[in-house]
Write a protein that holds these residues in place. Structure first.
Motif, short mmCIF file in Angstrom:
data_model
loop_
_atom_site.label_atom_id
_atom_site.label_comp_id
_atom_site.label_asym_id
_atom_site.label_seq_id
_atom_site.Cartn_x
_atom_site.Cartn_y
_atom_site.Cartn_z
N GLU A 275 42.45 43.27 35.19
CA GLU A 275 43.15 43.85 36.33
C GLU A 275 42.38 45.01 36.94
OE1 GLU A 275 47.09 44.92 35.25
OE2 GLU A 275 47.75 42.85 34.90
N ARG A 276 41.58 45.70 36.13
CA ARG A 276 40.81 46.86 36.63
C ARG A 276 39.37 46.75 36.16
NH1 ARG A 276 43.81 51.27 38.48
NH2 ARG A 276 46.07 51.01 38.30
N VAL A 277 38.45 47.18 37.02
CA VAL A 277 37.04 47.20 36.66
C VAL A 277 36.45 48.54 37.04
CG1 VAL A 277 36.71 44.72 36.92
CG2 VAL A 277 36.36 46.19 38.89
N LEU A 278 35.39 48.95 36.33
CA LEU A 278 34.67 50.17 36.63
C LEU A 278 33.40 49.80 37.36
CD1 LEU A 278 34.81 53.26 36.17
CD2 LEU A 278 33.34 52.93 34.17
N LEU A 279 33.24 50.27 38.60
CA LEU A 279 32.07 49.95 39.40
C LEU A 279 30.88 50.78 38.96
CD1 LEU A 279 33.76 49.74 42.93
CD2 LEU A 279 33.38 47.91 41.26
N ASP A 280 29.70 50.36 39.43
CA ASP A 280 28.46 51.03 39.01
C ASP A 280 28.44 52.49 39.42
OD1 ASP A 280 27.67 48.62 38.01
OD2 ASP A 280 26.41 48.08 39.72
N ARG A 283 33.50 54.43 40.34
CA ARG A 283 34.84 54.24 40.88
C ARG A 283 35.58 53.16 40.09
NH1 ARG A 283 33.98 52.84 47.04
NH2 ARG A 283 32.38 51.51 46.09
N GLU A 284 36.89 53.35 39.96
CA GLU A 284 37.73 52.35 39.32
C GLU A 284 38.38 51.51 40.40
OE1 GLU A 284 41.62 53.10 37.26
OE2 GLU A 284 40.41 52.69 35.47
N ALA A 285 38.33 50.20 40.22
CA ALA A 285 38.87 49.30 41.24
C ALA A 285 39.85 48.32 40.61
CB ALA A 285 37.74 48.53 41.93
N GLU A 286 40.82 47.89 41.41
CA GLU A 286 41.80 46.91 40.98
C GLU A 286 41.42 45.52 41.50
OE1 GLU A 286 45.65 48.04 42.22
OE2 GLU A 286 45.66 49.93 41.12
N VAL A 287 41.64 44.51 40.68
CA VAL A 287 41.36 43.12 41.06
C VAL A 287 42.70 42.45 41.33
CG1 VAL A 287 40.34 40.93 40.36
CG2 VAL A 287 39.30 43.08 39.62
N GLU A 288 42.93 42.09 42.60
CA GLU A 288 44.19 41.45 42.98
C GLU A 288 43.94 39.98 43.31
OE1 GLU A 288 46.19 43.38 46.13
OE2 GLU A 288 46.21 45.36 45.19
N PRO A 289 44.64 39.06 42.67
CA PRO A 289 44.46 37.63 42.98
C PRO A 289 45.01 37.29 44.36
CG PRO A 289 46.24 37.93 41.40
CD PRO A 289 45.62 39.28 41.59
N LEU A 290 44.28 36.47 45.10
CA LEU A 290 44.74 35.91 46.36
C LEU A 290 44.99 34.41 46.14
CD1 LEU A 290 42.13 37.61 48.72
CD2 LEU A 290 44.44 38.42 48.18
N ALA A 291 45.46 33.73 47.16
CA ALA A 291 45.66 32.28 47.03
C ALA A 291 44.34 31.61 46.67
CB ALA A 291 46.21 31.71 48.32
N GLU A 292 43.24 32.09 47.26
CA GLU A 292 41.90 31.63 46.92
C GLU A 292 41.00 32.86 46.83
OE1 GLU A 292 40.38 28.64 49.51
OE2 GLU A 292 42.31 27.64 49.69
N GLY A 293 40.43 33.11 45.68
CA GLY A 293 39.59 34.28 45.51
C GLY A 293 40.37 35.51 45.09
N TYR A 294 39.74 36.68 45.31
CA TYR A 294 40.34 37.94 44.86
C TYR A 294 40.05 39.03 45.88
CZ TYR A 294 40.65 35.60 40.34
OH TYR A 294 40.94 34.71 39.33
N LEU A 295 40.92 40.05 45.86
CA LEU A 295 40.70 41.27 46.63
C LEU A 295 40.41 42.39 45.66
CD1 LEU A 295 40.83 42.74 49.41
CD2 LEU A 295 43.24 43.23 48.89
N LEU A 296 39.29 43.06 45.85
CA LEU A 296 38.92 44.20 45.01
C LEU A 296 39.17 45.45 45.83
CD1 LEU A 296 37.49 44.94 42.27
CD2 LEU A 296 35.39 45.13 43.61
#
Length: 497
Positions: A275-280, A283-296
């Motif tokens: 659900e969350r990732v640490l960028l290079d 910054r901490e980002a959230e991964v939100e599922p879409l109908a196709e793909g994801y929104l970061l």
């Protein structure tokens, strides 16, 4: 290990013009090496290493039985789902005609070395069947020892295996060349292509042809991936736009970044199983599922406290999800949420009652329904006086509106598979539903691209529209098989009238 290193075979190549002499030498090398006795020549490094791996996997040189991975009635379904199905015409065009002329078979495997396709002259296929060189059998090194398909996958490079270089003696009468094919998205192995023939038929240069064909197949897959990326962007750009300057990116289903804002550095790929990732850049980002793909998305501290409400209201079964939690939803509550989403500045109980029931609407009834709805959403997602959604709303019907306003007809069609709240009789919902359908339909009929028209014709909104199918029959090229489908559908619709 590159192709030249793997296939640097002075013994086999020097004797290629005399396959029988070549076979005699390679068989002595094979027997001497396996028995531990002195050998007149050493096997090629790629062969020696493959034999070691195969023997470590307990492959018996006298046992030729490749395992059956898929039964004949299973192979077709596996083929249809495999990514290499898309490049099979390319492989056939380049290799199969050569195979027919020179008594070879063309073989395509999956990443595990299981044969999914085998095509070639009938007489050679009949000789390949008894030794298991057929669809559904496993040809990894772990399954059947040194062979071009399995070894090419093992070393991830093109390989040519001459007669007695096969570990299993049964295949000493065969010579084959194979090259791996990779997924242009992830870089993972998808499978291998192979040309196999009897020992006196395969030219030493065949491996170069097979390798060139594999590279062309990868190029075809890359172009297809780029086309799919474009489709994904068209459909999902409204999700990126609704961030209103908040840092974010669009991801493919595999986590590859295909669009992002200009703030900060974005990685090429992001893990999407969390659900969350640490960028290079920290910054901490959230991964939100879409109908196709994801929104970061990278949220500010204030945005992080703001709930996200996702509404999927196009069709018969509306759903609402608040911060990942699905809400129990009646049709009336779905209508209220839709109206509040359409009026972001809010509505009074009297306005909601009129839009839901017309002149007979009772504000008291509406207040009671909204009280229960607020209990489900939480006070931070909806306020009163006026009633207003203070969550961040992601609604499919609003995405259709945004795409139309932006002139993105393809995006609007892709985002609109069905009308808004099909079962609703609320006056305001019915009006919005009819206006949205009419707007999409008008945009589609005025659009020059028949692909957009075809997509609309497959939706619930367009599948019974005579004008849409009349346009399709005139705009699709004569050789397009979809034209016949459209013509048949038009005739059926006209017959129903």
């Amino acid at each position: 290990m590159d192709a030249e290193t793997v296939n640097n075979a002075p013994t086999a190549r020097e004797l290629a013009s005399d396959p029988l002499a070549q076979f005699a030498v390679l068989r002595r090398v094979h027997e001497s090496t396996l028995s531990g006795s002195p050998s007149p020549l050493s096997p090629r490094p790629v062969i020696s290493e493959s034999w070691q791996r195969s023997l470590a996997a307990h492959i018996d040189p006298d046992d030729f039985r490749p395992p059956i991975v898929y039964q004949p009635d299973e192979v077709a379904d596996v083929r249809d789902a495999h990514p290499l199905h898309a490049v099979l015409p390319t492989l056939r065009e380049l290799l199969l005609s050569i195979a027919d002329e020179s008594r070879h078979v063309m073989i395509v495997t999956d990443a595990e070395g299981t044969i999914l396709w085998r095509e070639g002259p009938a007489n050679l296929c009949s000789q390949a069947d008894p030794v298991g060189l057929c669809e559904g059998t496993g040809w990894s090194e772990q399954a059947i020892g040194t062979n071009a398909m399995g070894t090419a996958l093992a070393v991830d490079a093109p390989v040519q295996i001459y007669s007695a270089e096969h570990l299993v003696r049964t295949y000493h009468g065969w010579t084959c060349a194979a090259a791996p094919i990779h997924d242009p998205d992830t870089g993972d192995l998808l499978g291998a292509i192979d040309v196999s023939g009897l020992l006196d038929t395969l030219h030493p240069a065949t491996v170069s042809l097979v390798n060139a064909t594999a590279q062309l197949a990868e190029s075809h897959l890359r172009r297809r991936m780029e086309w799919l990326d474009g489709q994904l962007l068209t459909k999902n750009m409204p999700h990126l736009a609704r961030l209103r300057g908040e840092p974010g990116a669009l991801l493919t289903p595999t986590g590859r970044v295909i669009a992002a804002d200009r703030l900060g550095r974005w990685p090429r790929r992001v893990a999407v199983d969390v659900e969350r990732v640490l960028l290079d850049d920290g910054r901490e980002a959230e991964v939100e599922p879409l109908a196709e793909g994801y929104l970061l998305r990278v949220r500010s501290s204030s945005a992080a406290r703001r709930p996200t409400l996702r509404l999927s209201f196009l069709g018969d079964n509306p759903t609402a999800v608040i911060n990942g939690r699905k809400l129990p939803l009646t049709l009336r509550r779905a209508e209220i949420l839709a109206l509040l989403a359409l009026h972001p500045t809010g509505l009074t109980a009297e306005q909601l009652a009129f839009q839901l029931y017309g002149d007979d609407g009772n504000p008291t009834t509406v207040r009671a329904e909204i009280h229960r709805l607020r209990g489900q959403l939480g006070g931070e997602a909806m306020r009163a006086k006026p009633y207003q959604l203070c969550a961040e709303v992601d609604a499919d019907f609003l995405n259709v509106r945004r795409a139309l306003h932006a002139g993105d007809v393809a995006g609007a069609v892709a985002a609109c598979p069905a009308p808004l709240l099909n079962r609703s009789d609320a006056p305001a919902i019915r009006a919005e539903r009819e206006q949205l359908v009419a707007a999409v339909r008008t945009a589609v009929l005025g659009h020059a691209d028949p692909e957009v028209l075809w997509t609309f014709a497959q939706s619930e909104t367009g599948r019974d529209d005579v004008a849409v199918f009349e346009c399709l029959t005139s705009r699709l090229p004569a050789g397009d098989p979809r034209r016949a489908v459209a013509t048949a559908r038009l005739e059926w619709l006209l017959g129903e009238d």
